[in-house]
Design a protein around this motif. Structure first.
Motif, PDB file in Angstrom:
ATOM      1  N   LEU A   1      -3.168  -1.527  -2.447  1.00 21.73           N
ATOM      2  CA  LEU A   1      -3.953  -0.315  -2.195  1.00 21.73           C
ATOM      3  C   LEU A   1      -3.138   0.957  -2.436  1.00 21.73           C
ATOM      4  CD1 LEU A   1      -5.379  -1.494   1.251  1.00 21.73           C
ATOM      5  CD2 LEU A   1      -6.460  -1.733  -0.991  1.00 21.73           C
ATOM      6  N   ASN A   2      -3.703   1.872  -3.228  1.00 23.30           N
ATOM      7  CA  ASN A   2      -3.170   3.231  -3.355  1.00 23.30           C
ATOM      8  C   ASN A   2      -1.700   3.300  -3.757  1.00 23.30           C
ATOM      9  OD1 ASN A   2      -5.712   4.350  -2.533  1.00 23.30           O
ATOM     10  ND2 ASN A   2      -5.187   3.705  -0.460  1.00 23.30           N
TER      11      ASN A   2
ATOM     12  N   LEU B   1      -7.418  -7.989  -3.612  1.00 24.72           N
ATOM     13  CA  LEU B   1      -8.095  -6.719  -3.814  1.00 24.72           C
ATOM     14  C   LEU B   1      -7.098  -5.728  -4.400  1.00 24.72           C
ATOM     15  CD1 LEU B   1     -10.430  -4.656  -3.377  1.00 24.72           C
ATOM     16  CD2 LEU B   1      -9.482  -4.305  -1.072  1.00 24.72           C
TER      17      LEU B   1
ATOM     18  N   THR C   1     -10.883  -8.605  -6.832  1.00 28.75           N
ATOM     19  CA  THR C   1     -11.728  -7.427  -6.938  1.00 28.75           C
ATOM     20  C   THR C   1     -10.869  -6.243  -7.351  1.00 28.75           C
ATOM     21  OG1 THR C   1     -13.158  -8.278  -5.188  1.00 28.75           O
ATOM     22  CG2 THR C   1     -13.318  -5.918  -5.676  1.00 28.75           C
ATOM     23  N   PHE C   2     -11.369  -5.468  -8.339  1.00 27.52           N
ATOM     24  CA  PHE C   2     -10.689  -4.284  -8.842  1.00 27.52           C
ATOM     25  C   PHE C   2     -11.626  -3.097  -8.662  1.00 27.52           C
ATOM     26  CE2 PHE C   2      -9.163  -8.004 -11.028  1.00 27.52           C
ATOM     27  CZ  PHE C   2      -7.786  -7.842 -11.012  1.00 27.52           C
ATOM     28  N   VAL C   3     -11.234  -2.109  -7.813  1.00 25.16           N
ATOM     29  CA  VAL C   3     -12.115  -0.995  -7.472  1.00 25.16           C
ATOM     30  C   VAL C   3     -11.330   0.320  -7.532  1.00 25.16           C
ATOM     31  CG1 VAL C   3     -13.556   0.029  -5.665  1.00 25.16           C
ATOM     32  CG2 VAL C   3     -13.445  -2.442  -5.901  1.00 25.16           C
ATOM     33  N   GLY C   4     -11.855   1.285  -8.289  1.00 28.45           N
ATOM     34  CA  GLY C   4     -11.316   2.643  -8.254  1.00 28.45           C
ATOM     35  C   GLY C   4      -9.869   2.783  -8.653  1.00 28.45           C
ATOM     36  N   ASN C   5      -9.408   1.941  -9.540  1.00 29.59           N
ATOM     37  CA  ASN C   5      -8.047   2.074 -10.041  1.00 29.59           C
ATOM     38  C   ASN C   5      -8.061   3.030 -11.226  1.00 29.59           C
ATOM     39  OD1 ASN C   5      -6.531  -0.101  -8.434  1.00 29.59           O
ATOM     40  ND2 ASN C   5      -8.348  -1.159  -9.168  1.00 29.59           N
TER      41      ASN C   5
ATOM     42  N   ARG D   1      -3.821  -7.493  -0.525  1.00 27.78           N
ATOM     43  CA  ARG D   1      -4.460  -6.214  -0.819  1.00 27.78           C
ATOM     44  C   ARG D   1      -3.408  -5.284  -1.410  1.00 27.78           C
ATOM     45  NH1 ARG D   1      -8.765  -4.530   2.880  1.00 27.78           N
ATOM     46  NH2 ARG D   1      -7.435  -2.771   3.377  1.00 27.78           N
TER      47      ARG D   1
ATOM     48  N   LYS E   1      -7.187  -1.782  -5.216  1.00 32.26           N
ATOM     49  CA  LYS E   1      -8.064  -0.625  -4.980  1.00 32.26           C
ATOM     50  C   LYS E   1      -7.249   0.668  -4.929  1.00 32.26           C
ATOM     51  CE  LYS E   1     -11.603   1.145  -1.870  1.00 32.26           C
ATOM     52  NZ  LYS E   1     -12.332   0.908  -0.627  1.00 32.26           N
ATOM     53  N   GLY E   2      -7.719   1.671  -5.676  1.00 31.85           N
ATOM     54  CA  GLY E   2      -7.151   3.011  -5.590  1.00 31.85           C
ATOM     55  C   GLY E   2      -5.759   3.162  -6.163  1.00 31.85           C
TER      56      GLY E   2
ATOM     57  N   ARG F   1       0.812  -1.217   0.000  1.00 27.94           N
ATOM     58  CA  ARG F   1       0.000   0.000   0.000  1.00 27.94           C
ATOM     59  C   ARG F   1       0.849   1.273   0.000  1.00 27.94           C
ATOM     60  NH1 ARG F   1      -1.282  -1.081   5.970  1.00 27.94           N
ATOM     61  NH2 ARG F   1       0.237   0.275   6.981  1.00 27.94           N
TER      62      ARG F   1
END
Length: 181
Positions: free
Chosen positions: A96-97, A128, A162-166, A94, A130-131, A69
């Motif tokens: 993330l960001n 996951l 899961t792929f969210v907000g990339n 995960r 995300k972002g 992350r």
């Protein structure tokens, strides 16, 4: 095979002024190496490529229940960079960001190749993404998983992720070799 295990560690604010591996770099040219991390966090690391992790020369990286992350790629090729025949196993992780601010796209996981070596197997399950994004002025071309144009994988599986907000304006989060599942 040399085996290296990291368990329950947090690697934070790693930085390398050279090319690769802000927190962790494995580049064993003599023998294939299995390196594993379980329940580890790689955060706020910076490098030109492989902001958090760089694995090179026919090695395999296995990540279980890890979090990658807030890492920043300063030039190219991802928070995790696998090079010259290396493979990846990532289960229940995960991502993330993670961002790119340099000259090339900021892919979260990037397989790249030197002449003569195919990349190893890629097995990503229950992860996951995300972002993650590309913060370059020249565009927004980040993807979660990318194979360089000359790379081939012996086997690629991406399952139950899961792929969210990339941040990918081009509409695809995965750039996989033909035959991937």
């Amino acid at each position: 095979n040399v085996i290296l295990h990291l368990v329950g560690l947090t690697l934070d604010n790693g930085y390398v002024s050279g090319n690769n591996g802000g927190a962790w770099k494995v580049n064993n040219a003599d023998a294939a190496t299995l390196v594993t991390a379980s329940n580890c966090v790689f955060s706020a690391c910076k490098a030109n490529g492989g902001a958090a992790i760089y694995i090179g020369k026919n090695n395999t990286l296995a990540l279980y229940d890890c979090e990658i992350r807030g890492n920043t790629t300063l030039a190219y090729e991802g928070a995790v960079r696998l090079y010259h025949g290396s493979g990846l196993i990532a289960h229940r992780c995960r991502f993330l960001n993670n961002v790119a601010v340099g000259n090339d796209a900021g892919h979260v996981i990037h397989f790249s190749k030197n002449s003569g070596a195919d990349n190893g197997a890629c097995d990503i399950r229950n992860c996951l993404f995300k972002g993650n994004g590309d913060r370059r002025a020249s565009g927004n071309n980040a993807k979660a998983l990318v194979y360089g144009s000359e790379c081939k994988a012996s086997a690629t599986v991406v399952e139950s992720c899961t792929f969210v907000g990339n941040g990918d304006c081009s509409g695809n989060m995965l750039l996989l070799p033909s035959g991937a599942t």
